[in-house]
Design a protein around this motif. Structure first.
Motif, PDB file in Angstrom:
ATOM      1  N   GLY A 201       0.813  -1.211   0.000  1.00 37.83           N
ATOM      2  CA  GLY A 201       0.000   0.000   0.000  1.00 37.83           C
ATOM      3  C   GLY A 201       0.847   1.260   0.000  1.00 37.83           C
ATOM      4  N   ILE A 202       1.953   1.235   0.759  1.00 40.41           N
ATOM      5  CA  ILE A 202       2.839   2.396   0.816  1.00 40.41           C
ATOM      6  C   ILE A 202       3.497   2.632  -0.539  1.00 40.41           C
ATOM      7  CG2 ILE A 202       4.993   3.254   1.814  1.00 40.41           C
ATOM      8  CD1 ILE A 202       4.189   1.815   4.411  1.00 40.41           C
ATOM      9  N   GLU A 203       3.971   1.559  -1.150  1.00 41.75           N
ATOM     10  CA  GLU A 203       4.626   1.688  -2.449  1.00 41.75           C
ATOM     11  C   GLU A 203       3.653   2.225  -3.501  1.00 41.75           C
ATOM     12  OE1 GLU A 203       6.011  -2.257  -2.943  1.00 41.75           O
ATOM     13  OE2 GLU A 203       7.842  -1.960  -1.762  1.00 41.75           O
ATOM     14  N   ALA A 204       2.405   1.760  -3.468  1.00 38.70           N
ATOM     15  CA  ALA A 204       1.408   2.231  -4.434  1.00 38.70           C
ATOM     16  C   ALA A 204       1.088   3.703  -4.207  1.00 38.70           C
ATOM     17  CB  ALA A 204       0.140   1.382  -4.318  1.00 38.70           C
ATOM     18  N   GLU A 205       1.038   4.111  -2.955  1.00 39.49           N
ATOM     19  CA  GLU A 205       0.739   5.513  -2.636  1.00 39.49           C
ATOM     20  C   GLU A 205       1.827   6.439  -3.155  1.00 39.49           C
ATOM     21  OE1 GLU A 205      -0.193   8.326   1.295  1.00 39.49           O
ATOM     22  OE2 GLU A 205      -0.073   6.140   1.487  1.00 39.49           O
ATOM     23  N   ILE A 206       3.090   6.026  -2.979  1.00 43.22           N
ATOM     24  CA  ILE A 206       4.201   6.845  -3.459  1.00 43.22           C
ATOM     25  C   ILE A 206       4.240   6.862  -4.987  1.00 43.22           C
ATOM     26  CG2 ILE A 206       6.719   7.006  -3.568  1.00 43.22           C
ATOM     27  CD1 ILE A 206       6.805   5.970  -0.704  1.00 43.22           C
ATOM     28  N   ALA A 207       4.082   5.682  -5.587  1.00 41.31           N
ATOM     29  CA  ALA A 207       4.130   5.593  -7.050  1.00 41.31           C
ATOM     30  C   ALA A 207       3.002   6.389  -7.696  1.00 41.31           C
ATOM     31  CB  ALA A 207       4.043   4.127  -7.481  1.00 41.31           C
ATOM     32  N   GLY A 208       1.858   6.486  -7.040  1.00 41.91           N
ATOM     33  CA  GLY A 208       0.726   7.224  -7.591  1.00 41.91           C
ATOM     34  C   GLY A 208       0.762   8.713  -7.297  1.00 41.91           C
ATOM     35  N   GLY A 209       1.805   9.173  -6.611  1.00 41.29           N
ATOM     36  CA  GLY A 209       1.935  10.600  -6.326  1.00 41.29           C
ATOM     37  C   GLY A 209       0.979  11.092  -5.263  1.00 41.29           C
ATOM     38  N   ARG A 210       0.466  10.190  -4.413  1.00 41.51           N
ATOM     39  CA  ARG A 210      -0.526  10.581  -3.404  1.00 41.51           C
ATOM     40  C   ARG A 210       0.079  10.774  -2.019  1.00 41.51           C
ATOM     41  NH1 ARG A 210      -2.497   5.996  -5.683  1.00 41.51           N
ATOM     42  NH2 ARG A 210      -2.447   4.882  -3.688  1.00 41.51           N
ATOM     43  N   SER A 211       1.405  10.686  -1.903  1.00 40.44           N
ATOM     44  CA  SER A 211       2.018  10.673  -0.577  1.00 40.44           C
ATOM     45  C   SER A 211       2.346  12.058  -0.027  1.00 40.44           C
ATOM     46  CB  SER A 211       3.312   9.861  -0.626  1.00 40.44           C
ATOM     47  OG  SER A 211       4.266  10.497  -1.458  1.00 40.44           O
ATOM     48  N   ALA A 212       2.392  13.064  -0.874  1.00 42.90           N
ATOM     49  CA  ALA A 212       2.768  14.431  -0.486  1.00 42.90           C
ATOM     50  C   ALA A 212       4.193  14.493   0.043  1.00 42.90           C
ATOM     51  CB  ALA A 212       1.792  14.967   0.575  1.00 42.90           C
TER      52      ALA A 212
END
Length: 354
Positions: A201-212
């Protein structure tokens, strides 16, 4: 390579093939036509038996290690025997009692697993091996500490108070706020969860540009996850007992193979990979020699069964490793019974957690 289906063997060829395999398993030596002719169940002359042996060899089921020697089963032949001819016998009352006695001795889960591997080694004449449940602690906090301009320490604090750390190398100089941002980001998403549960989930959040996160903080997070995931995969934890059983009389004739097998066991990682392949199996898995790249050099075999926790999740694998002449008919049900017994004790929470 695959051999002919069992249906293509006539009764005479099947009987002779079975006797060769059983004789090899019992003694570790090739079986000759004179030995077979002396068996009460074979009413054929040595010449007729040799003709059948040659047919079985031509089919890839038997091999002749020396010009004038008898025959021994190939890995293909052993697979045909295991899948189509072998009759599995349930563990005897004495065998079941020996396994249960070790597991019921109390103490920690590590002590029980050691007892399980020791019992299997004593009963199978192979080496008993148990893959210890992967320790995946639930995390409480993650932080980063700068060691130099492009090196940082990742510190994981578990809910049970355990602390572990790893050093990571970075491609860019560390910015003052990146360490804190990366630590806060991981702590918020991993707190109360295992690394495996949170990582995707963390990797997907970063890859999708949603992590800020800025690029430096995102790099810290990705490299921290990578080093922990890689480290966990490369740290197989095995309990192995009974390696000395592999040095029997038959080993004198094939000492190089036994040396290779002992090296594989000592290395742990190669055997752990084989056991890991049995984690998703619904029943006992048998890996024979050249069928598996990791076992081909030593000509060895592994019999393995997963064991589960109270929720039915696979938490480990128990098995026996030895030469391909393992007594499969006896060892398969022993390994299966040991896995069932471990699962039962885990389900009853029968272990100390100290």
């Amino acid at each position: 390579m695959t051999g002919p289906p069992l249906s293509e063997l006539n009764t005479r060829a099947r009987d002779i093939f079975r006797l060769v395999v059983e004789g090899y398993i019992a003694n570790g030596l090739p079986v000759g036509s004179k030995t077979l002719a002396g068996h009460g169940g074979i009413n054929l002359s040595p010449a007729s038996i040799r003709s059948v042996l040659q047919e079985l060899q031509d089919a890839g089921l038997l091999a002749a290690p020396h010009t004038s020697a008898g025959r021994m089963p190939t890995d293909v032949g052993l697979r045909l025997f295991v899948d189509g001819i072998m009759q599995v016998a349930e563990p005897s009352a004495a065998e079941r009692a020996q396994i249960e006695r070790g597991l019921a001795s109390g103490g920690t889960i590590e002590a029980a697993l050691t007892a399980a591997s020791l019992a299997l080694s004593e009963l199978s004449a192979g080496a008993g091996v148990v893959m210890v449940p992967r320790r995946e602690p639930r995390l409480a906090q993650v932080s980063f500490v700068a060691l130099s301009a492009q090196r940082a320490l990742v510190v994981l604090v578990a809910e049970d108070g355990g602390i572990e750390n790893r050093v990571i190398e970075l491609t860019e100089p560390i910015l003052p706020g990146s360490l804190e941002a990366a630590g806060n980001f991981l702590t918020a998403r991993m707190s109360g969860r295992t690394l495996a549960e949170a990582a995707s989930g963390i990797e997907a959040e970063i890859a999708g540009g949603r992590s800020a996160l800025d690029s430096a903080s995102a790099d810290l997070v990705n490299r921290g996850l990578a080093v922990w995931s890689r480290d966990a995969a490369q740290r197989p934890v095995l309990v192995v007992r009974g390696q000395a059983n592999l040095l029997d009389e038959a080993a004198v004739h094939d000492i190089e193979r036994v040396r290779q097998l002992l090296d594989e066991i000592e290395g742990a990682e190669a055997i752990a990979q084989v056991l890991d392949a049995a984690r998703e199996a619904q029943a006992t898995r048998i890996f024979i020699g050249s069928e598996n790249r990791l076992l081909s050099l030593s000509g060895s075999a592994v019999i393995a069964t997963p064991w589960r926790d109270a929720d039915g999740r696979v938490v480990g694998v128990v098995g026996v490793i030895g030469p391909t002449r393992l007594n499969y008919a006896r060892v398969v049900p022993m390994v299966d019974f040991t896995a069932q017994s471990l699962s039962k004790l885990i389900g009853q929470d029968g272990f100390s957690r100290k």
